[in-house]
Enzyme design. Sequence first.
Site: not given
Length: 231
Positions: A11, A84, A88
């Site tokens: 996250c 959210c 990556c």
Amino acid sequence: MSSLPVVAFVCTHNACRSQIAEAVARAWAGDALSPCSAGTHPAKRINPDALRMLRDRFGIDASSQKPKPLGELPRVDVLVTMGCSVGCPALPARHREDWGLEDPTGNGDEAFLATADMIVERTIDLKERIQAGCLDGSVELTRQLTARRLKALADPTRLHVIQLLSQQGELCACKLLPHLGVGQPTLSHHMTLLCREGLVIPRKEGRWTHYRLNRYAFAALRDMLPACLPD
């Protein structure tokens, strides 16, 4: 070296959701995967409410975990982003999925508990898919899981347990026993089977175990059954 697939929970700050997921996965799925976590912009410390909730709700001590940047992750097999719109792009993995969980930070204990419960349910599902060798899921895997779970429910006592948990939300073994008319060893047998099939989630508190329904599993059953019924 572990031969288990490495699952990275990611996250933004690696201070709450991903840390909860790492701790829960280690406790609930450590026999099927090797969990770790990181953040795209890691915080200096884990959210203390997350640590407290893990300790009080699940008896998990995650105080040794620390926020980490993506560069400290080992080679990743499965990448789970928590929500959210975390991206990556520099982190390769053979499988990626997003759990779409809102950050409970600042929203009180109820939000933390709801998030943790969803993480437990999704972790159990991920473990089942890893063990079945079918991370993306499949119609055949869904059929197999549905058949096993329906078989587990094909017992009057276990079905009664599910009805009680549906009505009460969570019950400890001591509260289930008076309703069922069975002894502790028999109840343990039934609950072990329900937990093994992912239908019920246990929580240890003192000498008693508390149980609640795995909503994720029952939602999957509801989705599957209409497809099996004739018009």
